[in-house]
Scaffold this active site. Structure first.
Site, PDB file in Angstrom:
ATOM      1  N   HIS A 253      23.168  34.633  42.944  1.00  0.00           N
ATOM      2  CA  HIS A 253      22.546  33.463  43.577  1.00  0.00           C
ATOM      3  C   HIS A 253      22.426  32.311  42.577  1.00  0.00           C
ATOM      4  CE1 HIS A 253      19.950  31.173  46.236  1.00  0.00           C
ATOM      5  NE2 HIS A 253      19.079  31.041  45.232  1.00  0.00           N
ATOM      6  N   GLU A 254      22.009  32.639  41.372  1.00  0.00           N
ATOM      7  CA  GLU A 254      21.849  31.602  40.352  1.00  0.00           C
ATOM      8  C   GLU A 254      23.190  31.018  39.923  1.00  0.00           C
ATOM      9  OE1 GLU A 254      19.038  30.314  39.439  1.00  0.00           O
ATOM     10  OE2 GLU A 254      17.923  31.668  40.748  1.00  0.00           O
ATOM     11  N   ARG A 256      26.049  30.953  41.835  1.00  0.00           N
ATOM     12  CA  ARG A 256      26.735  30.246  42.913  1.00  0.00           C
ATOM     13  C   ARG A 256      26.185  28.835  43.117  1.00  0.00           C
ATOM     14  NH1 ARG A 256      27.898  34.814  47.569  1.00  0.00           N
ATOM     15  NH2 ARG A 256      29.970  35.379  46.783  1.00  0.00           N
ATOM     16  N   ASN A 364      48.964  45.931  45.913  1.00  0.00           N
ATOM     17  CA  ASN A 364      49.294  45.795  44.495  1.00  0.00           C
ATOM     18  C   ASN A 364      50.730  46.222  44.229  1.00  0.00           C
ATOM     19  OD1 ASN A 364      46.892  44.724  43.658  1.00  0.00           O
ATOM     20  ND2 ASN A 364      46.041  46.648  42.875  1.00  0.00           N
ATOM     21  N   TYR A 368      53.536  43.783  42.654  1.00  0.00           N
ATOM     22  CA  TYR A 368      54.095  44.009  41.320  1.00  0.00           C
ATOM     23  C   TYR A 368      55.406  44.791  41.349  1.00  0.00           C
ATOM     24  CZ  TYR A 368      49.611  42.390  39.569  1.00  0.00           C
ATOM     25  OH  TYR A 368      48.509  41.631  39.295  1.00  0.00           O
ATOM     26  N   ASP A 390      56.079  52.392  42.943  1.00  0.00           N
ATOM     27  CA  ASP A 390      56.871  51.152  42.983  1.00  0.00           C
ATOM     28  C   ASP A 390      57.835  51.152  41.798  1.00  0.00           C
ATOM     29  OD1 ASP A 390      55.811  49.543  40.591  1.00  0.00           O
ATOM     30  OD2 ASP A 390      53.933  49.883  41.694  1.00  0.00           O
ATOM     31  N   THR A 421      41.319  39.320  39.218  1.00  0.00           N
ATOM     32  CA  THR A 421      40.046  39.257  38.501  1.00  0.00           C
ATOM     33  C   THR A 421      39.781  40.508  37.678  1.00  0.00           C
ATOM     34  OG1 THR A 421      38.848  40.210  40.376  1.00  0.00           O
ATOM     35  CG2 THR A 421      39.062  37.797  40.308  1.00  0.00           C
ATOM     36  N   GLY A 422      40.608  41.541  37.853  1.00  0.00           N
ATOM     37  CA  GLY A 422      40.384  42.783  37.114  1.00  0.00           C
ATOM     38  C   GLY A 422      39.373  43.692  37.764  1.00  0.00           C
TER      39      GLY A 422
END
Length: 461
Positions: A253-254, A256, A364, A368, A390, A421-422
């Site tokens: 919240h803080e 954003r 994914n 990739y 893959d 973002t990992g």
């Protein structure tokens, strides 16, 4: 009278032990009163028959004064029925046996032992020697002489039960086992109940259900203590996770609020000054940070919200549409995605988590992979194994285990320019783990990355 409940585990074990020992002691104390090999008084009905036999002999030889002939006739009368009829023996008042037979006869040896072992000659008794019962003495008068009469007879009755047990140690051991086994089974049942409750509670915790169970604090004192400690641990973990969730919610919240103001300021600056690479980079990074915060909150909620509603779902209803859509998207990118038939089985879990986990892995692989993606679903002993292969660049061997860590990016291909973002693999791993499954990454046979998911299935009905 109410018997107090034994609450201690060791108390129950000692109670069963001493109860078994009490039964054995009772049998030992009762044995002398049941053992016919110990001299005892003759039962009244038997004594009455012996008195009648004595009177009959006295009446038969009342006029015969030749003692030798009387002894010979008494001994001769039982020669042809020595196994079925009683045999009569005579002794003088000093206990000397009067017989015309060899003293090496077993019956005469038994009589001699009996004569010397009785403590009260004036009270008739009986004693068993092997299968031969000797009883007496009865005072009798033959050939004008005062004598003592003894009676020997083959004993065909089975020995008392306790006598059989103590004569045969194996039977005694078997009897003790028969008595103690129900008690031990009861003890095992009494111990297994709280142990099973503790096992079920541990399984619930392993599935992410951090709920205290008051039933764990019942039973023996040892299990009550273990149950209380287990509930304290569950409560502490639940409180810790809840605190972590509140902290992350507050942080989001803080974060954003200034992010929103930052994007608004960037938009105003762009409107006043026009587009510039610097403002574009600021807006891009702000968007990426907002996505990262959203995924972080999703991971936090998934890890904290352990009490998810679980449903029983067919596998096809979960992933058939996802795989078909992924196949279509792969074709638009000029790539080939193939998948095997989905097993006709049922799984229990949160449908949204299960669908998003597989969807994330497949997308994914599409992103990739170079041009080939293969998805296989196999059923193995009430377990579902999902493999996604893959032929992309893959992941270095030393980094395969690290890709499930939060915010981790592979050094070769998954950098910031890919837009990740990992947190995607971390969210997937958390969803699989909450369903008691496992997920591993390894080198694919196609040359790229292989992700293997294993999930437990409901047993076939």
């Amino acid at each position: 009278m109410r018997i107090p409940k034994i609450s201690s585990l060791y108390g129950r074990i000692f109670a069963i032990f001493w109860f078994t020992m009490f039964l054995v002691l009772l049998a030992v104390l009762a044995l002398p009163h049941l053992d016919p090999r110990i001299a005892r008084d003759i039962p009244r009905d038997h004594l009455q028959r012996l008195m009648e036999a004595k009177q009959s002999i006295e009446k038969r030889y009342v006029n015969d004064n030749d003692l030798g002939r009387i002894i010979f006739q008494l001994e001769g009368s039982d020669r042809s029925h020595r196994d079925s009829r009683p045999r009569f023996f005579l002794t003088d008042l000093e206990g000397n046996i009067l017989t015309t037979r060899s003293h090496k006869d077993f019956k005469l040896k038994a009589l001699k032992n009996f004569v010397t072992s009785i403590d009260t000659p004036d009270r008739p008794q009986q004693k068993l020697y092997g299968r031969y019962m000797v009883a007496g003495p009865l005072p009798i008068k033959l050939a004008q002489q005062d004598l003592l009469m003894y009676v020997g007879i083959k004993w065909d009755q089975p020995p008392p039960f306790l006598l059989q047990l103590f004569d045969r140690p194996f039977r005694l051991l078997l009897a003790v086992m028969l008595v103690s086994t129900p008690l031990l089974l009861w003890l095992a049942w009494a111990l297994s109940q709280p142990a099973r409750k503790l096992e079920r509670a541990a399984q619930r915790v392993a599935k992410g259900e951090f709920v205290t169970d008051p039933e764990l604090e019942k039973g023996t004192s040892e299990f009550r203590q273990a149950g209380a400690s287990f509930n304290q641990m569950v409560g502490a973990v639940n409180q810790m996770i809840s605190g972590q969730q509140r902290l992350l919610s507050d942080i989001s919240h803080e974060l954003r609020s200034p992010l929103t103001r930052l994007r608004m300021a960037t938009a105003l600056a762009t409107r006043k000054q026009g587009d510039s690479p610097e403002l574009t980079r600021i807006d891009t990074e702000a968007q990426r940070l907002e996505v990262m915060i959203g995924e972080l909150l999703e991971l936090s909620r998934m890890q904290a919200n352990s009490h998810v509603m679980r449903e029983e779902q067919p596998l096809s209803s979960l992933w058939e549409a996802i795989l078909s859509d992924a196949q279509f998207e792969a074709e638009q990118m000029h790539k080939s995605l193939s998948f095997t038939a989905i097993p006709d089985r049922v799984i229990s879990g949160n449908p949204n988590l299960l669908m998003s986990a597989v969807d994330n892995i497949v997308r994914n692989a599409i992103y990739y992979g170079e041009d080939v993606i293969e998805v296989t679903m196999l059923e193995q002993d009430d377990q579902l194994v999902i493999t996604v292969d893959d032929n992309g660049d893959g992941v270095p061997e030393e980094e395969l285990e690290a890709i499930f860590r939060p915010f981790y990016r592979v050094s070769t291909a998954r950098d910031r320019h890919s837009g990740g973002t990992g947190l995607g693999m971390t969210i997937t791993e958390s969803a699989i783990r909450q369903h008691s499954g496992t997920i591993i990454a390894k080198r694919s046979r196609l040359g790229g990355l292989c992700v293997e998911i294993t999930l437990p299935l409901l047993a076939k009905k």
